[in-house]
Design a protein around this motif. Structure first.
Motif, PDB file in Angstrom:
ATOM      1  N   THR A   1     -19.602 -15.573 -34.684  1.00  0.00           N
ATOM      2  CA  THR A   1     -19.164 -14.177 -34.672  1.00  0.00           C
ATOM      3  C   THR A   1     -18.035 -13.961 -33.680  1.00  0.00           C
ATOM      4  O   THR A   1     -17.119 -13.208 -33.954  1.00  0.00           O
ATOM      5  CB  THR A   1     -20.329 -13.232 -34.325  1.00  0.00           C
ATOM      6  OG1 THR A   1     -20.964 -13.705 -33.130  1.00  0.00           O
ATOM      7  CG2 THR A   1     -21.328 -13.166 -35.449  1.00  0.00           C
ATOM      8  N   THR A   2     -18.109 -14.596 -32.539  1.00  0.00           N
ATOM      9  CA  THR A   2     -17.054 -14.433 -31.543  1.00  0.00           C
ATOM     10  C   THR A   2     -16.788 -15.756 -30.850  1.00  0.00           C
ATOM     11  O   THR A   2     -17.686 -16.553 -30.642  1.00  0.00           O
ATOM     12  CB  THR A   2     -17.442 -13.412 -30.449  1.00  0.00           C
ATOM     13  OG1 THR A   2     -18.644 -13.850 -29.818  1.00  0.00           O
ATOM     14  CG2 THR A   2     -17.635 -12.034 -31.023  1.00  0.00           C
TER      15      THR A   2
ATOM     16  N   ALA B   1     -14.608 -17.485 -38.517  1.00  0.00           N
ATOM     17  CA  ALA B   1     -15.232 -16.282 -37.974  1.00  0.00           C
ATOM     18  C   ALA B   1     -16.254 -15.697 -38.937  1.00  0.00           C
ATOM     19  O   ALA B   1     -16.046 -15.679 -40.155  1.00  0.00           O
ATOM     20  CB  ALA B   1     -14.164 -15.250 -37.647  1.00  0.00           C
TER      21      ALA B   1
END
Length: 131
Positions: free
Chosen positions: A91-92, A111
């Protein structure tokens, strides 16, 4: 006669629903054979008995960066698995983390949330696989 090689993917994801949907999309979209693992131990065991073309790893599966480093080192130190490309799904990720992952042999990061309909083409593009 053209012989098309079926790609074998190992997907490491600890969430059942995400693992199943991702597996289904990769199998139906590209006809790839997708093996799954819910943990580092299960993944390493599968790489010892099955030939794998690429490993997709959900970063959230690992409790810490140390756990991810452990599996990457295990893959790197095994002659059978050291040349298997690894792609992270996360996600990050910061630029510093990306640099660290690259040093550990990660090919790229995709991502999340990713588009399930284009995930296979993203993987193919990164690895230079002809479609």
């Amino acid at each position: 006669m053209l012989i098309v090689k079926t790609r074998r993917i190992l997907l490491i994801e600890n969430k059942n629903a995400i693992r199943e949907v991702t597996q289904l999309c990769l199998e139906t979209g590209e006809g790839w054979e997708v093996m799954t693992a819910a943990s580092r131990q299960e993944a390493i065991a599968k790489t010892k008995t099955q030939k794998v073309d690429v490993i997709l790893v959900d970063l959230d599966t690992f409790a810490s960066d140390r756990d991810l480093s452990t599996i990457l080192h295990q893959l790197e130190n095994n002659p059978v698995t050291q040349n298997i490309p690894v792609i992270l799904l996360t996600t990050t990720v910061s630029s510093q983390e990306l640099e660290q992952f690259t040093k550990l042999g990660v090919r790229t990061v995709i991502a999340k949330p990713f588009d399930l309909m284009t995930l296979a083409s993203q993987v193919s593009a990164v690895l230079g696989w002809n479609r």
